[in-house]
Design an enzyme around this catalytic site. Structure first.
Site, PDB file in Angstrom:
ATOM      1  CD  GLN A 161       3.499   5.816   2.449  1.00  0.00           C
ATOM      2  OE1 GLN A 161       2.506   5.315   1.940  1.00  0.00           O
ATOM      3  NE2 GLN A 161       4.464   5.093   2.989  1.00  0.00           N
ATOM      4  CG  HIS A 200      -0.641   1.776   7.210  1.00  0.00           C
ATOM      5  ND1 HIS A 200       0.244   1.326   8.170  1.00  0.00           N
ATOM      6  CD2 HIS A 200       0.109   2.492   6.323  1.00  0.00           C
ATOM      7  CE1 HIS A 200       1.462   1.761   7.872  1.00  0.00           C
ATOM      8  NE2 HIS A 200       1.409   2.461   6.756  1.00  0.00           N
ATOM      9  CD  GLU A 201      -1.079   2.789   2.705  1.00  0.00           C
ATOM     10  OE1 GLU A 201      -0.566   3.928   2.702  1.00  0.00           O
ATOM     11  OE2 GLU A 201      -0.419   1.756   2.909  1.00  0.00           O
ATOM     12  CB  CYS A 246       5.180   2.232   7.267  1.00  0.00           C
ATOM     13  SG  CYS A 246       4.822   3.740   6.353  1.00  0.00           S
ATOM     14  CG  LEU A 247       6.848   0.830   1.246  1.00  0.00           C
ATOM     15  CD1 LEU A 247       6.129   1.125  -0.070  1.00  0.00           C
ATOM     16  CD2 LEU A 247       8.075  -0.031   0.997  1.00  0.00           C
ATOM     17  N   GLY A 278       0.838  -1.195   0.000  1.00  0.00           N
ATOM     18  CA  GLY A 278       0.000   0.000   0.000  1.00  0.00           C
ATOM     19  C   GLY A 278       0.871   1.242   0.000  1.00  0.00           C
ATOM     20  CG  HIS A 299       0.650   7.129   5.238  1.00  0.00           C
ATOM     21  ND1 HIS A 299       1.765   7.574   5.908  1.00  0.00           N
ATOM     22  CD2 HIS A 299       0.841   5.792   5.073  1.00  0.00           C
ATOM     23  CE1 HIS A 299       2.590   6.547   6.130  1.00  0.00           C
ATOM     24  NE2 HIS A 299       2.043   5.450   5.631  1.00  0.00           N
TER      25      HIS A 299
END
Ligand code: QAP
Ligand code: CO
Length: 157
Positions: free
Chosen positions: A51, A133-134, A91-92, A46, A137
């Site tokens: 990000q 989660h997204e 998380c990236l 995701g 962000h």
């Protein structure tokens, strides 16, 4: 297709609250395809536009093992939920860190596709966690914010 740079915590640009998409033009299509390219390249499931330093409410997801089930959510909103769950998230933007995080359980999400058409997706398990989660962000929130320093004595392990 362009490989975009992924912002890493504690970059303060990860705290910007993203704006609603109002014009569904070719620039939206372009950022979506570059986000998928960047997410697949990075081995993520995701990615939120935040990000990649693009502050519009756009999320791309693909939790399939075969990496051929892309989901795009524009202006996503949780409209119903039931129960809770906990998942060891990563998380990236926070590479190498994995942490049990409390989330809603089953959710219904209203979103728009790249043409502006509204649809509803129901999600549970990993997909539900990923969507939450997204969306966080897009609101400038990161999963490690939820770490409780008192309760999680060894939060770094
Ligand atoms: C969000 O996370 C998420 O630390 C997406 O070294 C998290 O794609 C969705 C990743 C949990 C569902 C459950 C993280 C890749 C990818 C790393 C990601 C890493 C390499 C994280
Ligand atoms: Co993340």
């Amino acid at each position: 297709m362009k490989l975009l740079e992924i912002l890493k915590h504690p970059d303060e640009r990860l705290r910007i609250v993203a704006a609603e998409v109002k014009n569904f033009d070719s620039s939206v299509e372009e950022i979506i395809s570059n986000m998928f390219y960047t997410m697949y390249h990075s081995g993520g499931v995701g990615l939120a536009a935040t990000q990649v330093d693009h502050h519009q409410r756009i999320v791309v997801i693909d939790i399939s093992p075969t990496k051929n089930k892309p989901i795009t959510l524009i202006n996503p909103k949780i409209i119903a939920s039931s129960g809770t769950q906990s998942y060891k998230e990563g998380c990236l933007s926070v590479p190498g860190v994995r942490k049990d995080t409390d989330r809603l359980g089953d959710i219904a999400v209203e979103a728009q596709d790249k043409t502006g058409k509204t649809f509803i997706v129901k999600a549970s398990g990993l997909l539900s966690v990923c969507i939450q989660h997204e969306i966080d962000h897009l609101d400038g929130k990161i999963f490690i914010d939820k770490i409780n320093l008192k309760k999680d004595k060894n939060w770094w392990s």
